[in-house]
Design an enzyme around this catalytic site. Structure first.
Site, mmCIF file in Angstrom:
data_model
loop_
_atom_site.group_PDB
_atom_site.id
_atom_site.type_symbol
_atom_site.label_atom_id
_atom_site.label_comp_id
_atom_site.label_asym_id
_atom_site.label_seq_id
_atom_site.Cartn_x
_atom_site.Cartn_y
_atom_site.Cartn_z
ATOM 1 N N ASN A 96 35.247 51.252 55.715
ATOM 2 C CA ASN A 96 36.495 51.803 55.407
ATOM 3 C C ASN A 96 36.754 52.676 54.404
ATOM 4 O OD1 ASN A 96 39.238 52.960 55.554
ATOM 5 N ND2 ASN A 96 39.588 51.502 57.132
ATOM 6 N N PRO A 97 36.397 53.764 54.143
ATOM 7 C CA PRO A 97 36.364 54.555 52.938
ATOM 8 C C PRO A 97 37.976 54.630 52.211
ATOM 9 C CG PRO A 97 35.494 56.054 54.428
ATOM 10 C CD PRO A 97 35.734 54.948 55.102
ATOM 11 N N GLU A 151 35.147 42.802 43.785
ATOM 12 C CA GLU A 151 35.451 42.516 42.325
ATOM 13 C C GLU A 151 34.480 43.722 41.477
ATOM 14 O OE1 GLU A 151 35.758 38.006 42.122
ATOM 15 O OE2 GLU A 151 34.424 38.540 43.605
HETATM 16 MO MO1 MOS Z 1 37.672 35.947 43.919
HETATM 17 S S1 MOS Z 1 38.219 36.077 41.771
HETATM 18 O O1 MOS Z 1 35.933 35.273 43.889
HETATM 19 O O2 MOS Z 1 38.937 35.303 44.814
#
Ligand code: MOS
Length: 710
Positions: free
Chosen positions: A589-590, A662
């Site tokens: 979902n861009p 992340e």
């Molecule tokens: Mo994440 S910092 O692996 O919840």
């Protein structure tokens, strides 16, 4: 690249399914589910960093209005000491079990009353006396207690002949980089509402993985997991700080059992800082050697982080040194330093984020010494295969990120020399960094029911901590079932441990893990569809299908470019532009993906310029544990951010996906620090890049707050 011929929902920008519920206040969080006969718990926390409880005098507290009782180590229910995490028994879970105070902020008593106000007032009246023991918070790489970190996430690197390569190098950068203790700072403070019924415990909790929390809580109480029912339908952010079975759900389960009523614990912001989790400080020593042509010969990355003796933990700062660059000699050494601190937890790209700050700063310093463009240096050292494991790469679109990012940013117009641009009192500079972040899947299960009315119900123990997982998984299910999402033909149920085993929202592996299980359940359902008049359910579990020894290196990648302005009078750093190009496999979902990596980049900016937990060396207590003292980037700190994805497809994933939770954060801090160098000519090797560090480069204040004159 969208190679799925049946695709419709995946790849389309859709806003969040639960968006309306959230903006209208209809979405219930752990601290606001309605509950009859509710009692309220208030945590009392240790004010010393090490010692023992001598006495707790509860007489005054018990006489106060509305007070039901006080739990402490003398009368609290006994928990199973073997309950733990991935690494084994975890002492951070053993609340109110003994008189030991292992860190400031440790919950040492719980006051339970009819209202939160009564509980809070009564908690303030509790008289606790302690025997103080000397604490140790003096974190550094050469700490005498430093020991090799666990290699549970992967072995250390030791390839090539480091000494020979160093001797052959035309330039060697050998520097230290420090990052401070940081706090996850999710908007919603941790909270849990817990009750018992017929030997079963029920909780509405704020966490990142209802299933794993149910496993830990069951272990603590030594009961079958089927007797533990954890719901976490709406969660106001986690960033790693809510992965664990946290103090609210543990303590409220004790109080609910003891007083025979539902108990809610909603912690304060200050308690989030002192009692839940943090990212540990790191000190990293990096040696990088290169020949005169800018070919890297050596990468030697030593990294230390702090942890608590209560629980094993890995801040895996050295992972990227094994992935990003081709160098004949690569060595990594990760060191853990046990101190009297709050047990750390994964935070916003654990390991990779502080690790990339150090590594990508050092690479920039190599470019500086060689008088070479840092983009060219990176392009020149791309490996053909993973330099340490020797595995081929799965999909590695890092060069596309670098080239496309540089093009959009206008990187080539840059004058490489530092202090080459000035606008009045502002020095202007630009910088860049690259990163990788490990990708993959973990076992999960999912069920899909074909209902009589031709709708589908998808049930999976997934978590949506604000990322849009619900929305993304609905699209995944729609394509897997070959139906559209538009007519609301798919209902999705998540955030409940009763929905079965599933990985949590962590390690950037939630969506890939859950999507895999949904895909498998959909396949089974399509095979089983029979009589349309009866509901049919298919369940899949991917445990046996996951190969944890993949034969290719599976990672996501980013290139981050930034322009900063540095006020030479005040030392203020303003980030003016921030651009990230990401390779994360096929994007589900861009709209939500872009939002997520922009959020990650803001966290990287915040890390670069603002965030640090400060402790008073005498007491060990955090002195800025609230949002007045611990600054996280706010609107006024954040510039225009551009984020986009290069076309990518992960061949090891059944749907071409990789995680993107992340990768947005890692890389940003180094890019900003490199830009500050370009603006000012001074390296910033200690985060955050505070005004005093910009103004007085010869003087540094170390992370314990001590002034050191270099
Ligand atoms: Mo994440 S910092 O692996 O919840």
């Amino acid at each position: 690249m969208n190679t799925d011929p049946t695709s419709g929902a995946v790849g389309a920008p859709r806003s969040r399914i639960e968006g309306r519920l959230k903006v209208t206040g209809a979405a219930r969080y752990a601290s606001d589910v309605p509950m009859p006969d509710l009692a309220h718990g208030w945590m009392v926390t240790a004010t010393i960093s090490r010692g023992r409880i001598r006495d707790i005098d509860a007489a005054g507290t018990l006489a106060m209005p509305g007070v039901l009782g006080v739990l402490d180590h003398r009368n609290a229910p006994r928990l199973n000491p073997r309950a733990g995490n991935y690494f084994g028994p975890d002492g951070s879970l053993q609340l109110l079990q003994d008189d030991v105070i292992p860190y400031a902020g440790r919950p040492i008593a719980l006051v339970v009353a009819e209202t939160p106000e009564q509980a809070r007032a009564a908690a303030a009246a509790l008289r606790v006396t302690c025997d103080v023991e000397p604490h140790d918070l003096d974190f550094h790489l050469e700490h005498p207690a430093a020991r090799p970190a666990s290699t549970a996430f992967g072995p250390e690197a030791d390839t090539g002949d480091m000494d020979a390569e160093l001797a052959a190098a035309a330039v060697v950068v050998d520097e230290r980089y420090c990052t401070p203790e940081e706090s996850h700072s999710a908007l919603e403070p941790h909270a849990a509402t817990v009750w018992w019924e017929d030997g079963h415990v029920y909780a509405v909790d704020s966490n990142q993985g209802a299933f794993s929390v149910s496993e830990v809580l069951a272990a603590l109480w030594s009961i079958d997991r089927e007797r533990v029912h954890i719901r976490a339908e709406h969660v106001g952010g986690g960033f790693g700080g809510k992965v664990a079975c946290g103090p609210p759900v543990i303590l409220a389960s004790m109080a609910a059992e003891r007083f025979g009523r539902p108990v809610r614990i909603a912690v304060t912001r200050e308690q989030v800082f002192e009692a839940t989790a943090s990212r540990p400080p790191t000190e990293q020593s990096i040696r990088v050697g290169a020949d005169a042509d800018g070919r890297l010969l050596v990468i030697h990355h030593r990294a230390a982080y702090a942890l608590s003796p209560l629980a094993e933990y890995i801040e895996w700062c050295t992972e990227q040194a094994k992935i990003l660059y081709a160098a004949p000699a690569i060595r990594t050494q990760l060191t853990a330093v046990p101190l009297d601190i709050l047990p750390p937890a994964s935070m916003r790209g654990p390991g990779a984020t502080p690790g990339s700050f150090a590594l990508e700063s050092a690479i920039d310093e190599v470019a500086e010494r060689l008088e070479m463009d840092p983009l060219d240096l990176r392009l020149r050292n791309q490996p053909m295969v993973a330099p340490v494991s020797g595995l081929s790469f799965s999909s590695r679109r890092l060069v596309s990120c670098l080239r496309e990012g540089a093009r959009r940013f206008g990187w080539t117009a840059r004058d490489r020399r530092p202090r080459s641009r000035r606008e009045g009192p502002w020095l202007i500079g630009s910088g860049m960094a690259t990163t990788s972040f490990g990708a993959g899947v973990f076992p999960s299960s999912a069920s899909i029911t074909a209902e009589k009315d031709e709708t589908f119900t998808v049930s999976i123990g997934a978590s949506d901590i604000g990322t849009g997982a619900r929305t993304a998984l609905t699209a995944v299910a729609a394509d897997a079932l070959g139906v559209g999402t538009d007519k609301i033909r798919i209902r999705i149920r998540i955030g409940d441990s009763d929905l079965g085993m599933a990985w949590g929202a962590g390690g950037s592996r939630g969506t890939t893990s859950w999507s895999f299980a949904i895909l498998e359940a959909a396949k089974k359902l399509r095979d089983n569809l029979g009589d349309p008049a009866r509901p049919v359910t298919a369940t899949a579990d991917t445990t046996a299908m996951i190969n944890f020894q993949p034969d290719r290196e599976r990672q996501t990648y980013s290139a981050v470019f930034t322009e900063v302005a540095v006020d030479t009078a005040t030392g203020e750093v303003r980030v003016r532009r921030l651009l990230g190009m990401f390779a994360v496999g096929r994007v589900i979902n861009p709209l939500l993906a872009r939002s997520q990596v922009i959020g990650g980049m803001i966290m990287g900016l915040s890390m670069a310029l603002h965030e640090e937990s400060l402790r008073d060396p005498r007491t060990g207590r955090q002195t800025n544990g609230d949002f007045a003292g611990y600054h996280i980037a706010a609107h006024a700190d954040v510039p225009d951010i551009e984020a986009d994805f290069v076309p990518d497809y992960e061949p090891q994933d059944p749907s071409g996906f990789n995680g993107l939770g992340e990768i947005g954060t890692a890389g940003t801090a180094a890019a900003i620090a490199n830009a500050v160098w370009h603006a000012t000519g001074t390296r910033q090797r200690i985060l955050p890049i505070r005004l005093d560090r910009v103004l007085e480069p010869a003087t540094t204040v170390d992370i314990a707050g001590e002034l050191r004159v270099a």
